[in-house]
Design a protein around this motif. Structure first.
Motif, PDB file in Angstrom:
ATOM      1  N   UNK A   6       0.824  -1.206   0.000  1.00 11.88           N
ATOM      2  CA  UNK A   6       0.000   0.000   0.000  1.00 11.88           C
ATOM      3  C   UNK A   6       0.858   1.256   0.000  1.00 11.88           C
ATOM      4  N   UNK A   7       1.941   1.253   0.771  1.00 13.69           N
ATOM      5  CA  UNK A   7       2.845   2.411   0.776  1.00 13.69           C
ATOM      6  C   UNK A   7       3.432   2.647  -0.621  1.00 13.69           C
ATOM      7  N   UNK A   8       3.841   1.572  -1.274  1.00 11.27           N
ATOM      8  CA  UNK A   8       4.413   1.705  -2.627  1.00 11.27           C
ATOM      9  C   UNK A   8       3.358   2.188  -3.606  1.00 11.27           C
ATOM     10  N   UNK A   9       2.138   1.669  -3.477  1.00 15.27           N
ATOM     11  CA  UNK A   9       1.050   2.098  -4.358  1.00 15.27           C
ATOM     12  C   UNK A   9       0.758   3.586  -4.181  1.00 15.27           C
ATOM     13  N   UNK A  10       0.639   4.046  -2.953  1.00 18.31           N
ATOM     14  CA  UNK A  10       0.311   5.452  -2.708  1.00 18.31           C
ATOM     15  C   UNK A  10       1.460   6.368  -3.113  1.00 18.31           C
ATOM     16  N   UNK A  11       2.668   5.862  -3.075  1.00 20.07           N
ATOM     17  CA  UNK A  11       3.813   6.645  -3.536  1.00 20.07           C
ATOM     18  C   UNK A  11       3.847   6.748  -5.058  1.00 20.07           C
ATOM     19  N   UNK A  12       3.468   5.663  -5.734  1.00 15.54           N
ATOM     20  CA  UNK A  12       3.637   5.617  -7.179  1.00 15.54           C
ATOM     21  C   UNK A  12       2.421   5.977  -8.001  1.00 15.54           C
ATOM     22  N   UNK A  13       1.220   5.903  -7.425  1.00 16.51           N
ATOM     23  CA  UNK A  13      -0.006   6.160  -8.182  1.00 16.51           C
ATOM     24  C   UNK A  13      -0.682   7.411  -7.636  1.00 16.51           C
ATOM     25  N   UNK A  14      -0.665   8.469  -8.400  1.00 12.19           N
ATOM     26  CA  UNK A  14      -1.212   9.749  -7.943  1.00 12.19           C
ATOM     27  C   UNK A  14      -2.698   9.890  -8.277  1.00 12.19           C
ATOM     28  N   UNK A  15      -3.132   9.302  -9.379  1.00 11.56           N
ATOM     29  CA  UNK A  15      -4.527   9.443  -9.805  1.00 11.56           C
ATOM     30  C   UNK A  15      -5.371   8.359  -9.134  1.00 11.56           C
ATOM     31  N   UNK A  16      -5.675   8.582  -7.870  1.00  8.55           N
ATOM     32  CA  UNK A  16      -6.410   7.593  -7.080  1.00  8.55           C
ATOM     33  C   UNK A  16      -7.390   8.308  -6.164  1.00  8.55           C
ATOM     34  N   UNK A  17      -8.449   7.594  -5.788  1.00  3.32           N
ATOM     35  CA  UNK A  17      -9.415   8.098  -4.811  1.00  3.32           C
ATOM     36  C   UNK A  17      -9.732   6.957  -3.862  1.00  3.32           C
ATOM     37  N   UNK A  18     -10.220   7.256  -2.655  1.00  4.52           N
ATOM     38  CA  UNK A  18     -10.636   6.181  -1.751  1.00  4.52           C
ATOM     39  C   UNK A  18     -11.709   5.315  -2.381  1.00  4.52           C
ATOM     40  N   UNK A  19     -11.858   4.119  -1.849  1.00  2.00           N
ATOM     41  CA  UNK A  19     -12.693   3.105  -2.480  1.00  2.00           C
ATOM     42  C   UNK A  19     -14.139   3.555  -2.663  1.00  2.00           C
ATOM     43  N   UNK A  20     -14.797   4.069  -1.615  1.00  2.00           N
ATOM     44  CA  UNK A  20     -16.236   4.345  -1.691  1.00  2.00           C
ATOM     45  C   UNK A  20     -16.571   5.388  -2.749  1.00  2.00           C
ATOM     46  N   UNK A  21     -15.942   6.582  -2.750  1.00  8.29           N
ATOM     47  CA  UNK A  21     -16.274   7.524  -3.832  1.00  8.29           C
ATOM     48  C   UNK A  21     -15.890   6.995  -5.212  1.00  8.29           C
ATOM     49  N   UNK A  22     -14.833   6.194  -5.277  1.00  7.93           N
ATOM     50  CA  UNK A  22     -14.459   5.609  -6.561  1.00  7.93           C
ATOM     51  C   UNK A  22     -15.502   4.640  -7.065  1.00  7.93           C
ATOM     52  N   UNK A  23     -16.031   3.805  -6.160  1.00 10.86           N
ATOM     53  CA  UNK A  23     -17.082   2.868  -6.559  1.00 10.86           C
ATOM     54  C   UNK A  23     -18.347   3.608  -6.985  1.00 10.86           C
ATOM     55  N   UNK A  24     -18.674   4.679  -6.248  1.00 14.37           N
ATOM     56  CA  UNK A  24     -19.854   5.477  -6.626  1.00 14.37           C
ATOM     57  C   UNK A  24     -19.687   6.012  -8.046  1.00 14.37           C
ATOM     58  N   UNK A  25     -18.482   6.506  -8.350  1.00 11.97           N
ATOM     59  CA  UNK A  25     -18.225   7.024  -9.701  1.00 11.97           C
ATOM     60  C   UNK A  25     -18.375   5.919 -10.745  1.00 11.97           C
ATOM     61  N   UNK A  26     -17.863   4.725 -10.457  1.00  7.62           N
ATOM     62  CA  UNK A  26     -17.981   3.617 -11.405  1.00  7.62           C
ATOM     63  C   UNK A  26     -19.435   3.200 -11.604  1.00  7.62           C
ATOM     64  N   UNK A  27     -20.205   3.193 -10.515  1.00 11.47           N
ATOM     65  CA  UNK A  27     -21.624   2.850 -10.625  1.00 11.47           C
ATOM     66  C   UNK A  27     -22.359   3.897 -11.455  1.00 11.47           C
ATOM     67  N   UNK A  28     -22.040   5.169 -11.235  1.00  8.50           N
ATOM     68  CA  UNK A  28     -22.697   6.234 -11.999  1.00  8.50           C
ATOM     69  C   UNK A  28     -22.338   6.138 -13.488  1.00  8.50           C
ATOM     70  N   UNK A  29     -21.081   5.839 -13.777  1.00  7.85           N
ATOM     71  CA  UNK A  29     -20.669   5.670 -15.177  1.00  7.85           C
ATOM     72  C   UNK A  29     -21.429   4.513 -15.811  1.00  7.85           C
ATOM     73  N   UNK A  30     -21.540   3.410 -15.083  1.00  8.98           N
ATOM     74  CA  UNK A  30     -22.265   2.250 -15.597  1.00  8.98           C
ATOM     75  C   UNK A  30     -23.741   2.563 -15.781  1.00  8.98           C
ATOM     76  N   UNK A  31     -24.340   3.268 -14.810  1.00  6.61           N
ATOM     77  CA  UNK A  31     -25.752   3.637 -14.910  1.00  6.61           C
ATOM     78  C   UNK A  31     -25.990   4.550 -16.107  1.00  6.61           C
ATOM     79  N   UNK A  32     -25.072   5.496 -16.328  1.00  6.57           N
ATOM     80  CA  UNK A  32     -25.181   6.349 -17.504  1.00  6.57           C
ATOM     81  C   UNK A  32     -25.153   5.512 -18.777  1.00  6.57           C
ATOM     82  N   UNK A  33     -24.268   4.505 -18.816  1.00  5.16           N
ATOM     83  CA  UNK A  33     -24.184   3.652 -19.986  1.00  5.16           C
ATOM     84  C   UNK A  33     -25.483   2.910 -20.249  1.00  5.16           C
ATOM     85  N   UNK A  34     -26.091   2.384 -19.186  1.00  2.70           N
ATOM     86  CA  UNK A  34     -27.361   1.668 -19.337  1.00  2.70           C
ATOM     87  C   UNK A  34     -28.445   2.600 -19.864  1.00  2.70           C
TER      88      UNK A  34
END
Length: 246
Positions: free
Chosen positions: A55-83
């Motif tokens: 996790x430390x290496x991931x947070x050091x190396x990946x800047x374009x990230x968000x915590x799980x819950x808002x990220x999942x909400x965004x993915x669900x909204x994208x999927x809902x838009x697609x439907x």
């Protein structure tokens, strides 16, 4: 690297490298993780420590990230838009066909609205983006794997991914990990073909939509065979299946 004696020094080197602001390259961390993937007893003992390092290496190396819950909400909204977008293309496309069949068009006949194919293509793209990572998440949670972030990364072009919590990942069986990795790839390969009934319904006015879907499906299969087996999901599936065989 063989056995438990080599794992502790590798994890220590990885921790020291991160403390010094370096990455994990050259520390032996991933070789140690390879041992843990194949040995459930060692994974149980070292999984928490390896997870902190990962996790430390991931947070050091990946800047374009968000915590799980808002990220999942965004993915669900994208999927809902697609439907909604695909359904809208079907409904409005059906309206065009219905009006013609009831001769509500004049002799000149209005040209079909461009909103139908645009809506269909936008919806297809949104579904491809949203469902891939959601499939990983749903199947992973069923296998007992937890996740920490949603991020943009992977082989170019960047696309959304879900970051595993490595403690639960290592404690899952290799076959469960393989199924989790395969799930997203399988969903995105099936999706273009699953949408064919909609494009076929719209075929009279927009025949090229069907051929675009078929081309997307074939392109994804080819890229999986050529690239994903080397750098992405199917590479991980093969890795975990080797671990399952011991």
């Amino acid at each position: 690297m063989n056995g438990e004696q080599a794992i502790d020094p590798a994890l220590t080197q990885a921790e020291q490298a991160l403390d010094a602001g370096r990455g994990l390259k050259g520390t032996g961390f991933w070789k140690a993780v390879g041992v843990l993937r194949r040995d459930r007893a060692l994974a149980e003992r070292y999984a928490d420590r390896a997870s902190v390092i990962d996790r430390r290496a991931f947070e050091k190396g990946v800047k374009l990230r968000v915590p799980l819950v808002p990220g999942l909400i965004a993915l669900v909204l994208i999927t809902a838009f697609g439907v909604v977008a695909v359904l809208a293309s079907f409904i409005f496309g059906w309206g065009e066909t219905f009006r013609r069949s009831t001769q509500l068009y004049n002799a000149a006949r209005e040209a079909p609205t461009a909103a139908v194919p645009i809506s269909f293509l936008l919806g297809t793209g949104a579904l491809l983006i949203g469902t891939h990572s959601l499939a990983h998440y749903v199947v992973g949670r069923m296998a007992g794997i937890r996740f920490t972030h949603v991020f943009l990364g992977g082989p170019p072009p960047p696309r959304p991914g879900v970051k595993t919590d490595y403690a639960t990942y290592l404690r899952a069986t290799p076959r469960a990990r393989a199924i989790m990795h395969a799930s997203g790839a399988v969903v995105t390969k099936l999706l273009p073909f699953a949408l064919l009934p909609v494009s076929v319904w719209l075929y009279e006015d927009w025949p090229w939509l069907t051929w675009v879907l078929i081309a997307i499906g074939i392109f994804q299969i080819v890229t999986d065979v050529v690239l994903s087996t080397k750098v992405s999901d199917w590479k991980k599936v093969r890795r975990e299946m080797r671990a399952a065989r011991g």
